[in-house]
Design a protein around this motif. Structure first.
Motif, short mmCIF file in Angstrom:
data_model
loop_
_atom_site.label_atom_id
_atom_site.label_comp_id
_atom_site.label_asym_id
_atom_site.label_seq_id
_atom_site.Cartn_x
_atom_site.Cartn_y
_atom_site.Cartn_z
N GLU B 68 40.06 47.59 24.10
CA GLU B 68 39.44 47.09 22.73
C GLU B 68 38.46 46.42 23.02
OE1 GLU B 68 42.50 45.31 20.48
OE2 GLU B 68 44.19 46.91 20.63
N MET B 69 38.22 45.66 24.06
CA MET B 69 37.16 44.55 23.95
C MET B 69 35.70 45.31 24.53
SD MET B 69 38.98 41.26 25.56
CE MET B 69 37.58 40.23 25.67
N ARG B 70 35.89 46.09 25.57
CA ARG B 70 34.60 46.53 25.98
C ARG B 70 34.51 48.26 26.14
NH1 ARG B 70 31.87 42.13 28.11
NH2 ARG B 70 33.18 40.39 28.63
N GLY B 92 30.24 49.10 30.78
CA GLY B 92 28.89 49.04 30.46
C GLY B 92 28.36 50.56 30.59
N HIS B 127 44.58 38.38 31.68
CA HIS B 127 43.40 39.36 30.87
C HIS B 127 43.93 40.34 29.98
CE1 HIS B 127 39.60 41.39 30.78
NE2 HIS B 127 40.22 42.60 30.92
N GLU B 130 45.05 38.70 26.69
CA GLU B 130 44.05 38.24 26.23
C GLU B 130 43.38 39.35 25.29
OE1 GLU B 130 41.10 35.27 27.62
OE2 GLU B 130 39.97 37.04 27.56
#
Lengths: 187, 161
Positions: B68-70, B92, B127, B130
């Motif tokens: 969900e974050m990256r 990325g 992690h 989170e």
């Protein structure tokens, strides 16, 4: 021999690069703020949650179309879905175009997660993180070089007390020291 | 160059880039183009992951989870209930969209075995908690762990509606 008016050219380059870079700078700045806080919020998607109870799901195959459609109708979610996944014995995921429904089969408690793109901001983030690749890589390189030129020419736009030999020198030094201090503190 | 001609040149550039970026394909490509033609079953991999470590594999299945974050990983379902293979990509370099959940994906990558010490397993669990917005419970980690994942090189994900 005619003296080269370097300061005039410096101003001209600084001015026109400034105009050229304004749009991209807004993109990178806004996206920079957004992705810098990725641990606190999702800069690309807006998720909203809701829940409903469908009652214990006792069907032999909870993934059957009839059962899934019944669950969705109970939640007022229509009857179309992409696919399902039985995560474990007690949990069924139903994937919709707009998000995901997670059903606790024994209790019938269903949580719905709606996922929406953050339009504009998501596109800005994609450009900032060079997700398109290809031509955009070169465009971003050009922008970086232009920023470098903007910074260098910016140092010499004004001469005198407020220029690089006076006030400008102090402010430039502070600007260079800030990252160095952080590097020293966090090393 | 006049303002008008600059403006028209800009519009031309935008049109050119748009034409290059437009795609009608039913799948969107992420990362490198797929090169393998034969799939390896996710269920077969999960049944004996050690046998596939280091191999270049192609798998297919429904996307059942996305970072969900990256967007730096996604999970592809196996043929049987509960089975999912995690596909991890370099942060990325490839970014999987959250909206891919429930869509069909083809993925290529190298199978990896990751052995975590107790400390690393704790850090990873923290992690993940989170990332999912859940409370981290250190008591769930009782020792070193071994996980398997596909280091994703490229993927094709079906386009949603």
């Amino acid at each position: 021999m005619k003296k080269i008016q370097w300061r005039k050219w410096n101003r001209l380059i600084h001015r026109d690069l400034g105009y050229l870079c304004a749009g991209l700078t807004v993109v990178y700045a806004v996206s920079g703020l957004a992705v810098n806080h990725v641990r606190d919020w999702n800069p690309n998607y807006k998720t909203t949650e809701s829940s409903f109870n469908v009652g214990p799901v006792t069907a032999e195959d909870p993934r059957s179309a009839d059962t899934v459609e019944e669950i969705l109708r109970a939640g007022g979610l229509g009857s179309t879905y992409r696919d399902t996944f039985r995560r474990d014995e007690n949990t069924l995921d139903i994937f919709l175009d707009e998000g995901r429904v997670t059903v606790d089969l024994p209790s019938g408690e269903a949580s719905v997660e709606f996922i929406q793109d953050r339009r504009v901001l998501q596109e800005m983030n994609q450009l900032h993180l060079n997700q398109p690749r290809g031509l955009w890589t070169y465009m971003a390189d050009l922008y970086a070089v232009a920023l470098l030129l903007l910074a260098i020419t910016g140092l010499f736009v004004i001469k005198g007390k407020k220029g690089i030999t006076g006030r400008g020198a102090w402010l430039t030094t502070v600007g260079v020291l800030i990252p160095l201090i952080f590097l020293w503190v966090y090393r | 160059m006049s303002f008008r001609s600059s403006f028209l040149a800009g519009l031309g550039l935008v049109a050119l880039v748009s034409a290059c970026a437009t795609t009608e394909a039913p799948f969107t490509q992420y990362g490198e183009a797929l090169t393998l033609t034969e799939n390896t079953s996710v269920s077969a991999i999960l049944a004996d992951p050690d046998a596939y470590v280091g191999q270049h594999l192609r798998v297919e299945g429904t996307v059942v989870g996305v970072c969900e974050m990256r967007g730096c990983w996604m999970a592809v379902a196996g043929e049987n209930d509960g089975e999912q293979l995690r596909v991890k990509v370099e942060d990325g370099v490839i970014v999987f969209p959250m909206t891919a959940m429930g869509l069909h994906a083809r993925v290529e990558g190298i199978m990896e075995k990751i052995e975590l010490t107790m400390e690393e397993a704790l850090a990873q669990a923290e992690h993940q908690a989170e990332e999912h917005g859940t409370e981290f419970d250190p008591s769930t980690i009782t020792g070193p762990s071994v996980t398997y994942q596909l280091r994703g090189l490229g993927a094709e994900i079906e386009n949603g509606d």
